[in-house]
Motif scaffolding. Structure first.
Motif, PDB file in Angstrom:
ATOM      1  N   ARG A 102       0.833  -1.211   0.000  1.00 44.53           N
ATOM      2  CA  ARG A 102       0.000   0.000   0.000  1.00 44.53           C
ATOM      3  C   ARG A 102       0.864   1.256   0.000  1.00 44.53           C
ATOM      4  NH1 ARG A 102      -3.359  -3.117   3.959  1.00 44.53           N
ATOM      5  NH2 ARG A 102      -5.226  -3.791   2.824  1.00 44.53           N
ATOM      6  N   ILE A 126       2.882   1.566  -3.517  1.00 44.32           N
ATOM      7  CA  ILE A 126       2.020   1.896  -4.664  1.00 44.32           C
ATOM      8  C   ILE A 126       1.423   3.291  -4.519  1.00 44.32           C
ATOM      9  CG2 ILE A 126      -0.146   1.311  -5.838  1.00 44.32           C
ATOM     10  CD1 ILE A 126       0.560  -1.626  -5.507  1.00 44.32           C
ATOM     11  N   ASN A 127       1.016   3.672  -3.318  1.00 46.09           N
ATOM     12  CA  ASN A 127       0.462   5.020  -3.119  1.00 46.09           C
ATOM     13  C   ASN A 127       1.482   6.099  -3.454  1.00 46.09           C
ATOM     14  OD1 ASN A 127      -2.161   4.349  -2.358  1.00 46.09           O
ATOM     15  ND2 ASN A 127      -1.635   4.137  -0.207  1.00 46.09           N
ATOM     16  N   LYS A 187       2.292   5.674  -7.594  1.00 48.12           N
ATOM     17  CA  LYS A 187       1.171   5.526  -8.535  1.00 48.12           C
ATOM     18  C   LYS A 187       1.151   6.546  -9.672  1.00 48.12           C
ATOM     19  CE  LYS A 187      -2.061   8.044  -5.493  1.00 48.12           C
ATOM     20  NZ  LYS A 187      -3.253   7.914  -4.640  1.00 48.12           N
ATOM     21  N   GLN A 209       2.272  -0.423 -14.238  1.00 48.56           N
ATOM     22  CA  GLN A 209       1.337  -1.544 -14.285  1.00 48.56           C
ATOM     23  C   GLN A 209       1.964  -2.832 -14.824  1.00 48.56           C
ATOM     24  OE1 GLN A 209      -2.373  -0.444 -16.000  1.00 48.56           O
ATOM     25  NE2 GLN A 209      -3.475  -2.171 -15.124  1.00 48.56           N
ATOM     26  N   LEU A 217       4.409  -4.300 -12.336  1.00 50.37           N
ATOM     27  CA  LEU A 217       3.694  -4.818 -11.169  1.00 50.37           C
ATOM     28  C   LEU A 217       3.135  -6.211 -11.455  1.00 50.37           C
ATOM     29  CD1 LEU A 217       1.590  -1.912  -9.588  1.00 50.37           C
ATOM     30  CD2 LEU A 217       3.572  -3.065  -8.610  1.00 50.37           C
ATOM     31  N   LEU A 276      -1.411  -6.710  -6.114  1.00 49.53           N
ATOM     32  CA  LEU A 276      -0.720  -5.472  -6.470  1.00 49.53           C
ATOM     33  C   LEU A 276      -1.464  -4.721  -7.571  1.00 49.53           C
ATOM     34  CD1 LEU A 276       1.595  -7.238  -5.091  1.00 49.53           C
ATOM     35  CD2 LEU A 276       3.171  -5.888  -6.453  1.00 49.53           C
ATOM     36  N   TYR A 322      -4.887  -3.362  -6.329  1.00 55.02           N
ATOM     37  CA  TYR A 322      -4.719  -2.209  -5.452  1.00 55.02           C
ATOM     38  C   TYR A 322      -4.284  -0.983  -6.254  1.00 55.02           C
ATOM     39  CZ  TYR A 322      -3.584   0.778  -1.559  1.00 55.02           C
ATOM     40  OH  TYR A 322      -3.567   1.836  -0.694  1.00 55.02           O
ATOM     41  N   TYR A 323      -3.404  -1.185  -7.229  1.00 56.42           N
ATOM     42  CA  TYR A 323      -2.962  -0.079  -8.083  1.00 56.42           C
ATOM     43  C   TYR A 323      -4.136   0.527  -8.842  1.00 56.42           C
ATOM     44  CZ  TYR A 323      -0.976   2.265 -12.166  1.00 56.42           C
ATOM     45  OH  TYR A 323      -0.705   3.181 -13.132  1.00 56.42           O
ATOM     46  N   ASN A 324      -4.989  -0.337  -9.394  1.00 54.97           N
ATOM     47  CA  ASN A 324      -6.155   0.143 -10.145  1.00 54.97           C
ATOM     48  C   ASN A 324      -7.106   0.938  -9.267  1.00 54.97           C
ATOM     49  OD1 ASN A 324      -5.275  -0.966 -12.574  1.00 54.97           O
ATOM     50  ND2 ASN A 324      -6.323  -2.914 -12.235  1.00 54.97           N
TER      51      ASN A 324
END
Length: 422
Positions: free
Chosen positions: A324, A327-328, A331, A336, A339, A414, A417-419
């Motif tokens: 988290r 990626i935060n 981002k 993508q 990942l 991953l 969560y990225y999306n």
């Protein structure tokens, strides 16, 4: 002003902030959990000493922590009591200096962050400013001149008690490897005041760059200037080097400083590569630097190390926190596709942990049967001579310890969560 610093409301807010941040004990070895009772007993005495200019600041504990490049960074850890009064001082000084800070300074300021800094860098590059003066300040936090800094602060803070308290925090000796050392320059990283003090000093650089009409981005002591030609970049670089040396007494690291092109330039963990989208020829996009990918993967590798004495649920909890946070932060970059590859590797690492945890062949056989493997295959695989990593990548675990089953145990994908994050 000292009354503002020592007001009940300000000190309560400072205590709450210091307590939330946790942190290590200082030279007196007093832990953060003991802070409340100490302040209840001695708080009034501390306040009285501060207002009468008699408060004695404790030495700072010097702790070296490893950097990603193999070197070490010196952190200065004040005592928990000193941290409260430093935070109280910070809360009073910040609103006073914030209105004068420049718009392209993004570090350690309200409603400003690293994403805004990298977005501005990208905007400058895509506007055709492709020659970047990248200046690395040599051990900035160790080189800050106390005289210059205090003079800048005194212009706005004409309170002798406040200035004495600030000066005593700046001059507090530091304990390194059992030896107490005097400090006549530098703002130790690790104190609540250091980010604000660094911004106060480097705001002078910002104003100089603004006056000259340069495009620039600064995040704490990390700053870069954007121009349209190599000749201009060299001229600006030499001029700013002289300004830093003569006016702020800050040396630069000549090895790490230089004129960059976008492909060779990195800022706050981000790099720049050409984008091949239709209609965007000659434009650049953000990517994550190789070192940050390697660092992320090495942390995941450690958390999925089979010999770590942690339950599977505990592993998942730690991995999810790391995912988290990473990626935060990254981002805004194009991540993508990488990942997706990393996630396949991570799932196999988790399967390897599970396989290793089963240990004995009979336990492996029973667990495979529970997961739906027929008796013959379960027996054969439980007695296999293949290594654990090879088994983790085989269809026998890929089709049984599925993504769905991992998610039931709390695993966060991953990609998913990225999306959601973007």
């Amino acid at each position: 002003m000292i009354k503002q610093v020592t007001s009940k409301k300000n000190l309560n807010e400072a205590y709450a902030r210091v307590y939330r941040n946790k942190g290590s004990a200082g030279v007196d070895k007093v832990h953060i959990k003991e802070l409340k009772s100490i302040l209840q007993i001695h708080g009034k005495q501390y306040i009285s000493h501060i207002e009468r200019k008699r408060y004695q600041v404790s030495p700072i504990l010097g702790v070296e922590i490893p950097k990603s490049n193999g070197k070490k960074r010196l952190l200065g850890i004040p005592t928990v009591v000193d941290r409260v009064f430093q935070q109280a001082l910070h809360q009073v000084l910040q609103p006073l200096f914030e209105p004068d800070f420049q718009k392209h300074s993004y570090g350690f300021r309200p409603q400003r962050n690293a994403h805004q800094a990298t977005a501005q860098s990208l905007l400058n590059i895509n506007a055709g400013f492709l020659h970047i003066v990248d200046i690395d300040l040599k051990s900035f936090f160790d080189e800050v001149s106390h005289c210059i800094l205090l003079e800048l602060i005194y212009k706005k803070v004409q309170c002798k008690a406040t200035m004495r308290l600030l000066r005593s925090f700046l001059r507090a000796p530091i304990l390194i490897n059992g030896r107490l050392q005097k400090r006549r320059k530098g703002v130790p990283q690790g104190s609540p005041l250091s980010p604000l003090l660094s911004n106060i000093l480097l705001n002078e650089l910002d104003k100089e760059l603004e006056q000259r009409g340069h495009r620039y981005v600064r995040y704490a002591d990390d700053f870069s200037i954007y121009v349209k030609s190599k000749e201009a970049a060299k001229r600006v670089g030499n001029s700013i080097y002289k300004y830093l040396r003569d006016h702020l007494q800050l040396p630069i690291n000549r090895v790490k400083s230089g004129v960059r092109r976008p492909l060779d330039f990195q800022v706050l963990g981000f790099g720049f590569v050409p984008t091949y989208k239709k209609g965007e020829k000659g434009k650049y996009q953000l990517v994550v630097t190789r070192s940050k990918w390697q660092d992320f993967k090495s942390k995941l590798k450690y958390l999925t190390k089979k010999t770590i004495p942690a339950s599977f649920d505990e592993r998942i909890k730690r991995i999810n926190l790391l995912i988290r946070g990473w990626i935060n932060y990254f981002k805004p970059a194009s991540i993508q596709s990488k990942l997706k590859k990393l996630e396949e590797w991570l799932r196999n690492r988790l399967r390897y942990c599970i396989w290793h945890h089963w240990k004995k062949p009979e336990r492996k056989r029973k667990n495979l049967i529970r997961l739906g493997v027929n008796l013959d295959h379960a027996y054969a695989w439980s007695r296999t001579r293949m290594g654990g990593w090879a088994v983790a990548q085989s269809p026998i675990l890929g089709t049984t310890i599925t993504i769905k089953r991992l998610k039931m145990r709390g695993y966060v994908s991953l990609i998913e969560y990225y999306n959601r994050a973007v």
